[in-house]
Structure formats: C-alpha cells, structure tokens
Write a protein that holds these residues in place. Structure first.
Motif, PDB file in Angstrom:
ATOM      1  N   VAL A 168     -21.862  90.106  48.665  1.00 26.75           N
ATOM      2  CA  VAL A 168     -22.989  90.837  48.060  1.00 26.75           C
ATOM      3  C   VAL A 168     -22.465  91.761  46.964  1.00 26.75           C
ATOM      4  O   VAL A 168     -21.525  92.526  47.187  1.00 26.75           O
ATOM      5  N   ARG A 169     -23.060  91.682  45.785  1.00 32.65           N
ATOM      6  CA  ARG A 169     -22.669  92.554  44.673  1.00 32.65           C
ATOM      7  C   ARG A 169     -23.951  93.167  44.100  1.00 32.65           C
ATOM      8  O   ARG A 169     -24.974  92.497  43.992  1.00 32.65           O
ATOM      9  N   ILE A 170     -23.855  94.430  43.740  1.00 33.81           N
ATOM     10  CA  ILE A 170     -25.052  95.116  43.271  1.00 33.81           C
ATOM     11  C   ILE A 170     -24.865  95.589  41.835  1.00 33.81           C
ATOM     12  O   ILE A 170     -23.882  96.237  41.513  1.00 33.81           O
TER      13      ILE A 170
ATOM     14  N   THR B  32     -17.888  99.565  29.926  1.00 31.84           N
ATOM     15  CA  THR B  32     -17.283  98.253  29.665  1.00 31.84           C
ATOM     16  C   THR B  32     -15.871  98.103  30.240  1.00 31.84           C
ATOM     17  O   THR B  32     -15.322  97.018  30.214  1.00 31.84           O
ATOM     18  N   VAL B  33     -15.314  99.185  30.744  1.00 31.88           N
ATOM     19  CA  VAL B  33     -14.010  99.062  31.415  1.00 31.88           C
ATOM     20  C   VAL B  33     -14.168  98.292  32.728  1.00 31.88           C
ATOM     21  O   VAL B  33     -13.351  97.437  33.060  1.00 31.88           O
ATOM     22  N   ILE B  34     -15.233  98.583  33.441  1.00 29.92           N
ATOM     23  CA  ILE B  34     -15.409  97.951  34.753  1.00 29.92           C
ATOM     24  C   ILE B  34     -16.666  97.092  34.857  1.00 29.92           C
ATOM     25  O   ILE B  34     -16.871  96.414  35.853  1.00 29.92           O
ATOM     26  N   GLU B  35     -17.507  97.098  33.815  1.00 30.73           N
ATOM     27  CA  GLU B  35     -18.776  96.372  33.918  1.00 30.73           C
ATOM     28  C   GLU B  35     -18.945  95.344  32.804  1.00 30.73           C
ATOM     29  O   GLU B  35     -18.472  95.548  31.681  1.00 30.73           O
ATOM     30  N   ASP B  36     -19.615  94.246  33.140  1.00 30.99           N
ATOM     31  CA  ASP B  36     -20.047  93.258  32.154  1.00 30.99           C
ATOM     32  C   ASP B  36     -21.543  93.428  31.941  1.00 30.99           C
ATOM     33  O   ASP B  36     -22.253  93.848  32.848  1.00 30.99           O
ATOM     34  N   TYR B  37     -21.997  93.057  30.749  1.00 31.31           N
ATOM     35  CA  TYR B  37     -23.441  93.074  30.550  1.00 31.31           C
ATOM     36  C   TYR B  37     -23.896  91.772  29.908  1.00 31.31           C
ATOM     37  O   TYR B  37     -23.129  91.100  29.223  1.00 31.31           O
ATOM     38  N   SER B  38     -25.148  91.421  30.177  1.00 34.63           N
ATOM     39  CA  SER B  38     -25.738  90.278  29.484  1.00 34.63           C
ATOM     40  C   SER B  38     -27.135  90.676  29.041  1.00 34.63           C
ATOM     41  O   SER B  38     -27.800  91.494  29.694  1.00 34.63           O
ATOM     42  N   ILE B  39     -27.538  90.128  27.914  1.00 34.30           N
ATOM     43  CA  ILE B  39     -28.807  90.532  27.293  1.00 34.30           C
ATOM     44  C   ILE B  39     -29.701  89.311  27.168  1.00 34.30           C
ATOM     45  O   ILE B  39     -29.258  88.250  26.748  1.00 34.30           O
TER      46      ILE B  39
ATOM     47  N   LYS C 297     -17.437  93.922  36.965  1.00 35.23           N
ATOM     48  CA  LYS C 297     -16.555  92.790  36.694  1.00 35.23           C
ATOM     49  C   LYS C 297     -15.989  92.235  37.990  1.00 35.23           C
ATOM     50  O   LYS C 297     -15.855  92.959  38.982  1.00 35.23           O
ATOM     51  N   LYS C 298     -15.657  90.967  37.947  1.00 35.49           N
ATOM     52  CA  LYS C 298     -14.992  90.345  39.095  1.00 35.49           C
ATOM     53  C   LYS C 298     -13.708  91.099  39.390  1.00 35.49           C
ATOM     54  O   LYS C 298     -12.959  91.427  38.476  1.00 35.49           O
ATOM     55  N   GLY C 299     -13.433  91.340  40.645  1.00 33.14           N
ATOM     56  CA  GLY C 299     -12.199  92.008  41.000  1.00 33.14           C
ATOM     57  C   GLY C 299     -12.376  93.510  41.163  1.00 33.14           C
ATOM     58  O   GLY C 299     -11.546  94.169  41.778  1.00 33.14           O
ATOM     59  N   VAL C 300     -13.460  94.047  40.598  1.00 28.98           N
ATOM     60  CA  VAL C 300     -13.727  95.478  40.795  1.00 28.98           C
ATOM     61  C   VAL C 300     -14.429  95.651  42.137  1.00 28.98           C
ATOM     62  O   VAL C 300     -15.392  94.944  42.433  1.00 28.98           O
ATOM     63  N   LEU C 301     -13.912  96.566  42.924  1.00 27.81           N
ATOM     64  CA  LEU C 301     -14.467  96.809  44.254  1.00 27.81           C
ATOM     65  C   LEU C 301     -15.915  97.307  44.144  1.00 27.81           C
ATOM     66  O   LEU C 301     -16.227  98.122  43.293  1.00 27.81           O
ATOM     67  N   ASP C 302     -16.777  96.808  45.015  1.00 33.74           N
ATOM     68  CA  ASP C 302     -18.186  97.199  44.998  1.00 33.74           C
ATOM     69  C   ASP C 302     -18.573  97.761  46.371  1.00 33.74           C
ATOM     70  O   ASP C 302     -19.080  97.053  47.228  1.00 33.74           O
ATOM     71  N   PRO C 303     -18.332  99.045  46.581  1.00 32.66           N
ATOM     72  CA  PRO C 303     -18.582  99.627  47.909  1.00 32.66           C
ATOM     73  C   PRO C 303     -20.055  99.560  48.309  1.00 32.66           C
ATOM     74  O   PRO C 303     -20.362  99.373  49.483  1.00 32.66           O
TER      75      PRO C 303
END
Lengths: 82, 82
Positions: free
Chosen positions: A36-38, A69-76, A10-16
């Motif tokens: 860059v987001r992975i 789903t707390v920190i991630e979004d998904y699309s199908i 999700k936006k705002g979640v740190l992506d080390p």
C-alpha cells in the motif's frame, strides 16, 4: 482547463503512512492487500490558451511548490483538453 | 492486481488545505490557478481471481477504512485487469 496532478513517493522511499494503512487493512481481515502506498491527488483549474501551456504551468507549480522532487514523482493529466 | 483508489472531498465540503495551496500558488505568481482541491491517491496490490472481485474488495476497504464516506467520494481503477 481542469488539471489533475498525482504526486506519489518515489520507489524505494519508505512510506510509513502506507505501512500503517496496510497493517490496519490486514487486521480488519483484508489479508489480500499488499504494498500500500499513499500519494496526493491535486485537482485544480488553470486558465490557459491550450492544453500544452496548462501542462507546462502545472509542471512548474509541481517543481516550485506542490511536489518535493527529491522524494516524490508527479504526473499531470489535463482533464478537458478543449 | 494493481488497484488505484482516488479519494476526494465531496463538492461543497470546505477544503482548507486546498485553499492554503491556492493562496501559496497565487503568491508565487501562478494567478491562473483556481479551485484547488486536494485528495488522496492510494495504490495497492490486491490478490484476487479477477478484476471485478478486486474492485469489490477495494470498495469494501474504502467503505470500512480508507474513505470517510460522509464527506469523501472515492473512485477505483484497476490498473492491470489481466
């Protein structure tokens, strides 16, 4: 039915991991790279009568196992909605 | 320019992570799931004059850092080719 599931932070979640890749790109001379987001892309086949049923089952799989789903979004995406 | 890069294992390359997820799905009751493969989706912004230049730079990044072209394929999508 071939199904693609994209899972991203999700936006705002740190992506080390993304940060590390960004630093590596910049030190290799790709100074135009930014933000860059992975995420993950899961492809699978789902046996289902129709696309909406496959979509529904894929969403269930995401909710129960594939995504946090707390920190991630998904699309199908249904690749061949035949 | 927003760029999406999908990196997946080539066909024929064993995907133990995908196998593990498939087993987990099946043991959770999703017996309709098949042939699960797990790849990466990298999103980033590339500063470039036009989409073809961004595409070219992204391909370079894949070749030099992001993908292991011996076992992985990559595809590049320019999200806003403005």
């Amino acid at each position: 039915m071939e199904v693609k599931i994209n899972i991203s932070l999700k936006k705002g979640v740190l992506d080390p991991q993304g940060r590390a890749v960004e630093s590596a790109l910049i030190s290799l001379g790709y100074s135009e790279a930014n933000n860059v987001r992975i995420g993950k892309q899961i492809t699978l086949e789902i046996e289902a009568e129709d696309a909406s049923r496959a979509q529904q089952r894929a969403a269930r799989m995401c909710e129960t196992l594939l995504a946090n789903t707390v920190i991630e979004d998904y699309s199908i995406e249904i690749a061949d909605p035949s």
